[in-house]
Design a protein around this motif. Structure first.
Motif, PDB file in Angstrom:
ATOM      1  N   VAL A 111     -25.524  13.394 -22.725  1.00 53.60           N
ATOM      2  CA  VAL A 111     -24.600  14.456 -22.330  1.00 53.60           C
ATOM      3  C   VAL A 111     -25.345  15.775 -22.171  1.00 53.60           C
ATOM      4  O   VAL A 111     -25.048  16.566 -21.266  1.00 53.60           O
ATOM      5  CB  VAL A 111     -23.465  14.576 -23.364  1.00 53.60           C
ATOM      6  N   ALA A 112     -26.328  16.013 -23.023  1.00 57.72           N
ATOM      7  CA  ALA A 112     -27.090  17.263 -22.942  1.00 57.72           C
ATOM      8  C   ALA A 112     -27.832  17.371 -21.614  1.00 57.72           C
ATOM      9  O   ALA A 112     -27.952  18.465 -21.044  1.00 57.72           O
ATOM     10  CB  ALA A 112     -28.079  17.348 -24.105  1.00 57.72           C
ATOM     11  N   ASP A 113     -28.331  16.252 -21.091  1.00 56.32           N
ATOM     12  CA  ASP A 113     -29.030  16.266 -19.800  1.00 56.32           C
ATOM     13  C   ASP A 113     -28.060  16.559 -18.661  1.00 56.32           C
ATOM     14  O   ASP A 113     -28.384  17.302 -17.727  1.00 56.32           O
ATOM     15  CB  ASP A 113     -29.726  14.921 -19.561  1.00 56.32           C
ATOM     16  N   LEU A 114     -26.879  15.979 -18.717  1.00 55.28           N
ATOM     17  CA  LEU A 114     -25.871  16.258 -17.695  1.00 55.28           C
ATOM     18  C   LEU A 114     -25.448  17.721 -17.737  1.00 55.28           C
ATOM     19  O   LEU A 114     -25.293  18.382 -16.703  1.00 55.28           O
ATOM     20  CB  LEU A 114     -24.656  15.358 -17.898  1.00 55.28           C
ATOM     21  N   ARG A 115     -25.300  18.249 -18.952  1.00 54.00           N
ATOM     22  CA  ARG A 115     -24.919  19.649 -19.100  1.00 54.00           C
ATOM     23  C   ARG A 115     -25.985  20.563 -18.493  1.00 54.00           C
ATOM     24  O   ARG A 115     -25.683  21.529 -17.786  1.00 54.00           O
ATOM     25  CB  ARG A 115     -24.723  19.982 -20.581  1.00 54.00           C
ATOM     26  N   ALA A 116     -27.252  20.244 -18.749  1.00 55.06           N
ATOM     27  CA  ALA A 116     -28.340  21.055 -18.224  1.00 55.06           C
ATOM     28  C   ALA A 116     -28.385  20.994 -16.700  1.00 55.06           C
ATOM     29  O   ALA A 116     -28.628  22.003 -16.032  1.00 55.06           O
ATOM     30  CB  ALA A 116     -29.668  20.584 -18.816  1.00 55.06           C
ATOM     31  N   ALA A 117     -28.138  19.821 -16.124  1.00 56.32           N
ATOM     32  CA  ALA A 117     -28.175  19.665 -14.669  1.00 56.32           C
ATOM     33  C   ALA A 117     -27.068  20.480 -13.998  1.00 56.32           C
ATOM     34  O   ALA A 117     -27.296  21.167 -12.998  1.00 56.32           O
ATOM     35  CB  ALA A 117     -28.048  18.192 -14.300  1.00 56.32           C
ATOM     36  N   VAL A 118     -25.864  20.420 -14.557  1.00 59.95           N
ATOM     37  CA  VAL A 118     -24.742  21.174 -13.987  1.00 59.95           C
ATOM     38  C   VAL A 118     -24.978  22.672 -14.125  1.00 59.95           C
ATOM     39  O   VAL A 118     -24.775  23.450 -13.177  1.00 59.95           O
ATOM     40  CB  VAL A 118     -23.412  20.770 -14.663  1.00 59.95           C
TER      41      VAL A 118
END
Length: 379
Positions: A111-118
């Motif tokens: 989830v942290a990677d998705l948050r960073a990408a967005v």
């Protein structure tokens, strides 16, 4: 303290530069593609002033819910960009993303990677990510005509009312393969009468019976009796674009109603198409109809071949690549359909061989939008 040698200083500068590049907006989290930073969009005149300290509970917000996963992330980013670009009050949009929880056995990006990408592509975006545990639905999912329809995240929309804050009164649920070409606030302001929990475009010309098996229609307890006494005759509607009253959903225990049909499906095969039929069993004939312009669906073809399809007749506010064929896959394969080029104009993806920076507006894909005819967009 002894001064560092010139060679050591040079090496340190090189390392610092590499770290800066790696942390910039074009950088991708492990396993995720790279995306450009989108242009910033600001509220116009007449937008509601934010309520100090209200956060997600601000009554002036438009709440949009979507799922996030690795394969559809490219579609989600284009959808977000299109929604912001065409919104009259883009700073009033709040996005609620549902993503597979980190305990998904390594099959989904953290989830942290998705948050960073967005956040890298949309630095000012107001959003939250809600981890969704596959175990919540794993025992309820039946085999479908297409493997992608069996993914647990397809069923996360059933849990929106459980995951989103209680102060959020309603939400627009959107699939990741959509593109807005109109102000989503118009959809948000859809009136929901007291008897309705969901609003969506209905398609009463479609053969409703084909969404269920012969075993369903021939069963004396099921079949037409399931839909008797509803507000209207049952019609097909696509669950990829819905306005949902979350408070009424909770009061009516609609997740449990949907899951009861999923449990029956495990015992007796009554449908073939994944997460759609349970929604139809609960809501067909009960939803509030929305203008078809808000879901020009089927642009991805059918669930087997994914062939090209044109827009339906009439105006368009939202395009939907439902079906097997996704625009990013067809573009990458060098076999795009005509309407895929419209989607491409919102694509923030930076390919492996693309040396463009992630500054957004300088990329040709963002500056040369493929326009739809004005007659299609007119109200």
């Amino acid at each position: 303290m002894r001064a560092a040698s010139p060679a050591a200083m040079w090496a340190g500068l090189v390392l610092a530069a590499m770290l800066l590049v790696a942390s910039g907006p074009a950088a991708a989290a492990a396993g995720l593609p790279r995306f450009a930073e989108a242009p910033e969009y600001r509220n116009g005149e007449g937008c509601p002033a934010p309520v100090a300290g209200a956060g997600v509970c601000d009554p002036g917000l438009v709440h949009i819910a979507m799922t996030l996963d690795a394969h559809y992330l490219r579609g989600s980013m284009a959808a977000i960009y299109s929604l912001l670009k065409h919104a009259s009050c883009p700073e009033s949009l709040f996005f609620h993303f549902l993503a597979a929880a980190d305990d998904a056995g390594g099959a989904a990006p953290p989830v942290a990677d998705l948050r960073a990408a967005v956040a890298a592509s949309f630095p000012s975006l107001r959003f939250e990510i809600y981890p969704f545990r596959a175990g919540a639905v794993a025992g309820l999912i039946s085999a479908s005509v297409r493997a992608a329809l069996e993914a647990p995240l397809n069923y996360a929309r059933n849990h929106l009312a459980d995951l989103l804050p209680r102060c959020v009164p309603r939400a627009i649920y959107l699939d990741s393969d959509v593109l807005a070409v109109d102000d989503v606030r118009r959809l948000w302001e859809t009136r929901l009468p007291a008897a309705a929990v969901v609003a969506a475009p209905e398609y009463c010309h479609a053969n409703f019976s084909r969404y269920f098996t012969e075993a369903f229609w021939s069963d004396p307890v099921l079949g037409a009796r399931v839909f008797a006494g509803r507000r209207r005759a049952p019609c097909y509607f696509n669950t990829g674009v819905m306005v949902i009253d979350l408070r009424r959903w909770r009061v009516g225990n609609y997740r449990q109603r949907i899951e009861r049909w999923m449990e029956m499906q495990k015992e007796k095969r009554i449908y073939e198409l994944g997460s759609l039929p349970p929604f139809l069993l609960v809501f067909a004939g009960e939803i509030e109809a929305v203008d078809h312009r808000w879901n020009q669906h089927g642009l991805g073809g059918d669930n087997v071949f994914g062939s090209c399809r044109p827009l339906h007749n009439g105006p368009v506010s939202l395009m939907h690549w439902s079906g097997k064929g996704k625009p990013w896959d067809r573009l990458d394969a060098g076999k795009p359909c005509p309407l895929d080029h419209t989607w491409k104009s919102y694509d923030l993806y930076i390919g492996e061989n693309d040396s463009s920076s992630a500054s957004g507006p300088t990329r040709s894909a963002l500056s040369s939008s493929t326009a739809l005819p004005s007659s299609v967009l007119s109200w």
